[in-house]
Design a protein around this motif. Structure first.
Motif, PDB file in Angstrom:
ATOM      1  N   UNK A 108      31.381 -18.906  -3.857  1.00 48.97           N
ATOM      2  CA  UNK A 108      32.751 -18.446  -4.044  1.00 48.97           C
ATOM      3  C   UNK A 108      32.749 -17.378  -5.137  1.00 48.97           C
ATOM      4  N   UNK A 109      33.255 -16.197  -4.806  1.00 54.10           N
ATOM      5  CA  UNK A 109      33.173 -15.077  -5.735  1.00 54.10           C
ATOM      6  C   UNK A 109      34.495 -14.334  -5.835  1.00 54.10           C
ATOM      7  N   UNK A 110      34.791 -13.833  -7.026  1.00 48.24           N
ATOM      8  CA  UNK A 110      35.912 -12.929  -7.245  1.00 48.24           C
ATOM      9  C   UNK A 110      35.407 -11.499  -7.125  1.00 48.24           C
ATOM     10  N   UNK A 111      36.263 -10.619  -6.615  1.00 48.49           N
ATOM     11  CA  UNK A 111      35.872  -9.223  -6.523  1.00 48.49           C
ATOM     12  C   UNK A 111      37.021  -8.372  -6.041  1.00 48.49           C
ATOM     13  N   UNK A 112      37.226  -7.238  -6.672  1.00 54.21           N
ATOM     14  CA  UNK A 112      38.331  -6.375  -6.327  1.00 54.21           C
ATOM     15  C   UNK A 112      38.006  -5.323  -5.296  1.00 54.21           C
ATOM     16  N   UNK A 113      36.833  -5.424  -4.674  1.00 58.66           N
ATOM     17  CA  UNK A 113      36.450  -4.493  -3.612  1.00 58.66           C
ATOM     18  C   UNK A 113      36.166  -5.283  -2.332  1.00 58.66           C
ATOM     19  N   UNK A 114      36.494  -4.696  -1.195  1.00 61.36           N
ATOM     20  CA  UNK A 114      36.193  -5.353   0.066  1.00 61.36           C
ATOM     21  C   UNK A 114      34.685  -5.410   0.293  1.00 61.36           C
ATOM     22  N   UNK A 115      34.236  -6.452   0.947  1.00 63.23           N
ATOM     23  CA  UNK A 115      32.822  -6.598   1.250  1.00 63.23           C
ATOM     24  C   UNK A 115      32.494  -5.825   2.530  1.00 63.23           C
ATOM     25  N   UNK A 116      31.227  -5.804   2.874  1.00 61.95           N
ATOM     26  CA  UNK A 116      30.758  -5.105   4.067  1.00 61.95           C
ATOM     27  C   UNK A 116      31.456  -5.664   5.310  1.00 61.95           C
ATOM     28  N   UNK A 120      31.844  -9.669   7.894  1.00 60.10           N
ATOM     29  CA  UNK A 120      33.020 -10.525   7.739  1.00 60.10           C
ATOM     30  C   UNK A 120      33.386 -11.156   9.080  1.00 60.10           C
ATOM     31  N   UNK A 121      33.438 -12.486   9.107  1.00 62.85           N
ATOM     32  CA  UNK A 121      33.846 -13.209  10.317  1.00 62.85           C
ATOM     33  C   UNK A 121      35.268 -13.717  10.231  1.00 62.85           C
ATOM     34  N   UNK A 122      35.854 -13.734   9.026  1.00 57.92           N
ATOM     35  CA  UNK A 122      37.160 -14.354   8.827  1.00 57.92           C
ATOM     36  C   UNK A 122      37.872 -13.685   7.669  1.00 57.92           C
ATOM     37  N   UNK A 123      39.219 -13.659   7.743  1.00 58.25           N
ATOM     38  CA  UNK A 123      40.026 -13.115   6.654  1.00 58.25           C
ATOM     39  C   UNK A 123      41.158 -14.081   6.339  1.00 58.25           C
ATOM     40  N   UNK A 180      45.521  -6.764  -0.997  1.00 52.42           N
ATOM     41  CA  UNK A 180      44.657  -6.459  -2.136  1.00 52.42           C
ATOM     42  C   UNK A 180      43.454  -7.394  -2.114  1.00 52.42           C
ATOM     43  N   UNK A 181      42.225  -6.864  -1.991  1.00 49.05           N
ATOM     44  CA  UNK A 181      41.052  -7.751  -2.011  1.00 49.05           C
ATOM     45  C   UNK A 181      40.882  -8.401  -3.377  1.00 49.05           C
ATOM     46  N   UNK A 182      40.692  -9.726  -3.375  1.00 57.06           N
ATOM     47  CA  UNK A 182      40.559 -10.447  -4.643  1.00 57.06           C
ATOM     48  C   UNK A 182      39.297 -11.299  -4.709  1.00 57.06           C
ATOM     49  N   UNK A 199      23.939 -11.859   8.837  1.00 57.37           N
ATOM     50  CA  UNK A 199      24.708 -10.696   9.256  1.00 57.37           C
ATOM     51  C   UNK A 199      26.170 -10.954   9.533  1.00 57.37           C
ATOM     52  N   UNK A 200      26.635 -12.202   9.497  1.00 52.57           N
ATOM     53  CA  UNK A 200      28.049 -12.514   9.748  1.00 52.57           C
ATOM     54  C   UNK A 200      28.399 -13.795   8.994  1.00 52.57           C
ATOM     55  N   UNK A 201      28.452 -13.677   7.690  1.00 56.44           N
ATOM     56  CA  UNK A 201      28.530 -14.865   6.848  1.00 56.44           C
ATOM     57  C   UNK A 201      29.589 -14.784   5.757  1.00 56.44           C
ATOM     58  N   UNK A 202      30.489 -13.790   5.817  1.00 53.84           N
ATOM     59  CA  UNK A 202      31.438 -13.586   4.735  1.00 53.84           C
ATOM     60  C   UNK A 202      32.881 -13.811   5.186  1.00 53.84           C
ATOM     61  N   UNK A 203      33.650 -14.429   4.306  1.00 52.58           N
ATOM     62  CA  UNK A 203      35.094 -14.597   4.486  1.00 52.58           C
ATOM     63  C   UNK A 203      35.781 -13.768   3.410  1.00 52.58           C
ATOM     64  N   UNK A 204      36.606 -12.822   3.846  1.00 52.18           N
ATOM     65  CA  UNK A 204      37.294 -11.938   2.897  1.00 52.18           C
ATOM     66  C   UNK A 204      38.634 -12.540   2.475  1.00 52.18           C
ATOM     67  N   UNK A 205      38.899 -12.542   1.176  1.00 53.49           N
ATOM     68  CA  UNK A 205      40.166 -13.016   0.623  1.00 53.49           C
ATOM     69  C   UNK A 205      41.010 -11.833   0.161  1.00 53.49           C
ATOM     70  N   UNK A 206      42.255 -11.821   0.624  1.00 58.23           N
ATOM     71  CA  UNK A 206      43.222 -10.829   0.179  1.00 58.23           C
ATOM     72  C   UNK A 206      44.385 -11.526  -0.517  1.00 58.23           C
ATOM     73  N   UNK A 207      45.057 -10.800  -1.389  1.00 57.43           N
ATOM     74  CA  UNK A 207      46.315 -11.263  -1.969  1.00 57.43           C
ATOM     75  C   UNK A 207      47.424 -10.341  -1.496  1.00 57.43           C
ATOM     76  N   UNK A 208      48.572 -10.931  -1.181  1.00 53.88           N
ATOM     77  CA  UNK A 208      49.747 -10.173  -0.766  1.00 53.88           C
ATOM     78  C   UNK A 208      50.924 -10.628  -1.611  1.00 53.88           C
ATOM     79  N   UNK A 209      51.450  -9.739  -2.438  1.00 54.69           N
ATOM     80  CA  UNK A 209      52.617 -10.043  -3.269  1.00 54.69           C
ATOM     81  C   UNK A 209      53.870  -9.515  -2.586  1.00 54.69           C
ATOM     82  N   UNK A 210      54.858 -10.385  -2.418  1.00 54.84           N
ATOM     83  CA  UNK A 210      56.095 -10.030  -1.737  1.00 54.84           C
ATOM     84  C   UNK A 210      57.198  -9.724  -2.749  1.00 54.84           C
ATOM     85  N   UNK A 211      58.110  -8.804  -2.413  1.00 54.45           N
ATOM     86  CA  UNK A 211      59.184  -8.444  -3.360  1.00 54.45           C
ATOM     87  C   UNK A 211      60.366  -9.407  -3.330  1.00 54.45           C
TER      88      UNK A 211
END
Length: 257
Positions: A108-116, A120-123, A180-182, A199-211
């Protein structure tokens, strides 16, 4: 068993830092760090960052001074080293017992950039409203609560998959550019029938802030059977025992919480 620390030579944030590692287990590393009074925020997935002014105290507490190359060698030989890109922060390495009966070792990792994107198999989208509340869904397949998200369809970009899953599970419509990738999760096969090829082992986490506060939701498909807005404390109750919780906590915990 040994705790190893290298000299404070790494410069960041206007200070010099050492790296504290265990050559045996992360549990041993955490236990020593607690005894030495090191803050939890110093943990980087496979080591603790130790500021120069704490170096002597950590050595006095029992860490063995070594050169940096020996720290790296110990992590590699023990299998504890967590691969990460420059700027990413390791949060935890956990075992995930999955709904299909298989298991995976998950970084489990934090990161402000999208991964390759090719890997990515899941978001997953971590939705936060204007009042700081969180959106969760109850998965029929997993029989548990969690943030909305799911696997990519053929031909989709990761962001397209993220907003599609969000819409299907909650009814919310999001602009892909607002995500926003987090952080991310990296899965490794434990040899019990799981399928996590490199080659297909990453899950990308995004944050979405609503107004707005708690916009209306709707279930468009039957893969979830409930959708809720919850407070931080309710989120902890619903999701705090799940394998991915440490990274959610790292990126979502309210300031001062």
């Amino acid at each position: 068993m040994a705790l190893l620390i290298d000299p404070p030579r790494f410069e960041a944030h206007g200070r010099r830092w050492s790296h504290l590692v265990s050559d045996t287990s992360i549990e041993e590393l955490h236990a020593f760090a607690r005894r030495a009074g090191l803050p939890a925020w110093g943990y980087e997935g496979d080591h603790y960052d130790v500021p120069e002014e704490r170096y002597a105290a950590v050595v006095a507490a029992g860490a063995r001074p070594v050169e940096g190359r020996e720290v790296v060698r110990a992590l590699r030989s023990s299998g504890l080293r967590m691969r990460k890109r420059k700027g990413d922060r390791g949060v935890a390495r956990v075992r995930a017992d999955l709904p299909d009966g298989t298991s995976a070792l998950v970084d489990l990792l934090r990161g402000g950039r999208e991964v390759d994107e090719r890997r990515v198999f899941c978001a997953v989208v971590l939705v936060v409203d204007a009042g700081g509340d969180h959106l969760v869904v109850h998965s029929v397949r997993r029989r548990q609560w969690g943030p909305p998200g799911g696997e990519r369809d053929p031909g989709e970009t990761v962001r397209e998959a993220a907003v599609r899953e969000l819409h299907e599970e909650t009814g919310l419509v999001a602009d892909p550019t607002a995500l926003v990738p987090v952080g991310y999760e990296r899965f490794a096969d434990l040899g019990d029938g799981g399928t996590w090829p490199p080659g297909r082992d990453l899950l990308q986490l995004y944050r979405l802030d609503l107004p707005e506060r708690r916009p209306a939701t709707a279930r468009l498909l039957d893969d979830v059977d409930d959708v809720r807005w919850v407070t931080w404390d309710e989120l902890v109750t619903l999701c705090g025992d799940d394998f991915y919780w440490p990274v959610l906590e790292a990126v979502l915990r309210p300031r001062g919480g």
